[in-house]
Design a protein around this motif. Structure first.
Motif, PDB file in Angstrom:
ATOM      1  N   THR A  10       1.174   3.872  40.599  1.00  0.00           N
ATOM      2  CA  THR A  10       0.772   2.590  41.161  1.00  0.00           C
ATOM      3  C   THR A  10      -0.731   2.452  40.956  1.00  0.00           C
ATOM      4  O   THR A  10      -1.498   3.344  41.327  1.00  0.00           O
ATOM      5  N   ALA A  11      -1.139   1.353  40.344  1.00  0.00           N
ATOM      6  CA  ALA A  11      -2.557   1.108  40.081  1.00  0.00           C
ATOM      7  C   ALA A  11      -3.059  -0.024  40.965  1.00  0.00           C
ATOM      8  O   ALA A  11      -2.284  -0.871  41.428  1.00  0.00           O
ATOM      9  N   TYR A  12      -4.363  -0.023  41.185  1.00  0.00           N
ATOM     10  CA  TYR A  12      -4.995  -1.035  42.046  1.00  0.00           C
ATOM     11  C   TYR A  12      -6.338  -1.424  41.446  1.00  0.00           C
ATOM     12  O   TYR A  12      -7.097  -0.566  40.983  1.00  0.00           O
ATOM     13  N   GLU A  13      -6.615  -2.723  41.430  1.00  0.00           N
ATOM     14  CA  GLU A  13      -7.921  -3.192  40.973  1.00  0.00           C
ATOM     15  C   GLU A  13      -8.385  -4.336  41.851  1.00  0.00           C
ATOM     16  O   GLU A  13      -7.588  -5.187  42.263  1.00  0.00           O
ATOM     17  N   PHE A  14      -9.678  -4.358  42.146  1.00  0.00           N
ATOM     18  CA  PHE A  14     -10.265  -5.489  42.858  1.00  0.00           C
ATOM     19  C   PHE A  14     -11.187  -6.229  41.896  1.00  0.00           C
ATOM     20  O   PHE A  14     -11.875  -5.627  41.084  1.00  0.00           O
ATOM     21  N   GLY A  15     -11.167  -7.560  41.993  1.00  0.00           N
ATOM     22  CA  GLY A  15     -12.004  -8.352  41.107  1.00  0.00           C
ATOM     23  C   GLY A  15     -11.483  -8.406  39.686  1.00  0.00           C
ATOM     24  O   GLY A  15     -12.213  -8.148  38.729  1.00  0.00           O
ATOM     25  N   ALA A  16     -10.206  -8.751  39.511  1.00  0.00           N
ATOM     26  CA  ALA A  16      -9.594  -8.702  38.179  1.00  0.00           C
ATOM     27  C   ALA A  16      -9.903  -9.931  37.331  1.00  0.00           C
ATOM     28  O   ALA A  16      -9.709  -9.901  36.126  1.00  0.00           O
TER      29      ALA A  16
END
Length: 285
Positions: free
Chosen positions: A62-68
């Motif tokens: 599971t990946a997570y990114e903020f500000g994509a």
């Protein structure tokens, strides 16, 4: 466009919803904000970090990114690498379906051996296990502790006010699984120099915080932190630096050493102040 003109336009349109819509429309007419060829170095870095330092299988991650941003190109490429689930948060909703479709078409044709599958006609980002949440606060993400394997950020941290960074990094530390990794790519250059070719990459270092305020807006905010500042922030958040890489060009070092530099930056080593781009591979401590 000159730095002064771009800043003035941003500040003039900033207070008005119609101004924000017009600016977004103009951006969308230009197509992908950053060509895929320019995004590949950061994407490859994130992939290398995941494979080298992560104790997980990408096909189960599971990946997570903020500000994509607006086109989800990073998430689409990670899906093409086999990542089944990705969570993306933005402060405001920026997605544009036309740009997402454009990114899918471009990635489908990309000559990139790391991609094990490609987008097919008619696919949407939902079909790729990408969950997009906006407006959302990266300082308080409603996910369980240790639930994320790969946390990544591509050229976003430099646009976040310094006082908000530590809470965001603390949240990354909380979310990261015991065998997970955090991969950060940061653009340290003066972003006005990307369109104003008459100024250098270190141009904004000449201004005090007070003087630089006239160039700041929600459309283009730059915190001007340097590589060493981020290293200290990561350490304060409980993230351990496993690897780092920084791009420094000789002409930028010369500009820092011989050009005007605001007092705020006078105590930095010239190579640190002049850095153009940096990446960090981090693990939870």
């Amino acid at each position: 466009m000159k730095m002064e003109h771009k800043a003035a336009i941003n500040r003039a349109f900033e207070p008005f919803p119609a101004g924000r819509l017009l600016r977004r429309y103009a951006q969308n007419r230009r197509g992908l904000t950053v060509p895929l060829a320019e995004r590949l170095p950061a994407y490859r870095w994130h992939l290398e970090v995941a494979r080298k330092y992560g104790a997980f299988d990408l096909s189960n991650a599971t990946a997570y990114e903020f500000g994509a941003g607006r086109d989800l190109s990073s998430q689409i490429m990670l899906w093409c690498c086999g990542v089944p689930r990705q969570i993306v948060v933005d402060r405001e909703r920026l997605l544009d379906e036309a740009l997402i479709n454009q990114a899918m078409r471009a990635i489908a044709k990309l000559d990139e051996p790391s991609l094990c599958r490609r987008p097919e006609p008619g696919m949407r980002y939902h079909d790729m296990g990408i969950e997009y949440h906006a407006p959302a606060d990266a300082r308080n993400v409603p996910l369980p502790d240790g639930s994320i394997d790969l946390i990544l950020s591509s050229n976003t941290l430099e646009h976040i006010p310094a006082e908000e960074l530590l809470p965001i990094l603390n949240e990354c530390r909380r979310l990261c699984s015991p065998g997970g990794v955090v991969s950060m790519a940061i653009d340290y250059s003066d972003h006005y120099s990307h369109s104003d070719k008459k100024i250098g990459r270190t141009n904004f270092l000449r201004y005090s915080d007070r003087d630089f305020k006239r160039f700041q807006s929600s459309f283009l905010y730059q915190n001007r932190l340097r590589h060493s500042d981020y290293r200290r922030l990561f350490e304060r958040s409980g993230l351990i630096v496993r690897d780092e890489w920084v791009i420094v060009e000789p002409e930028d070092v010369e500009d820092v050493m011989h050009g005007p530099v605001a007092e705020r930056f006078s105590g930095y080593a010239p190579e640190d102040a002049a850095a153009r781009h940096g990446t960090f591979a981090l693990v939870p401590g």
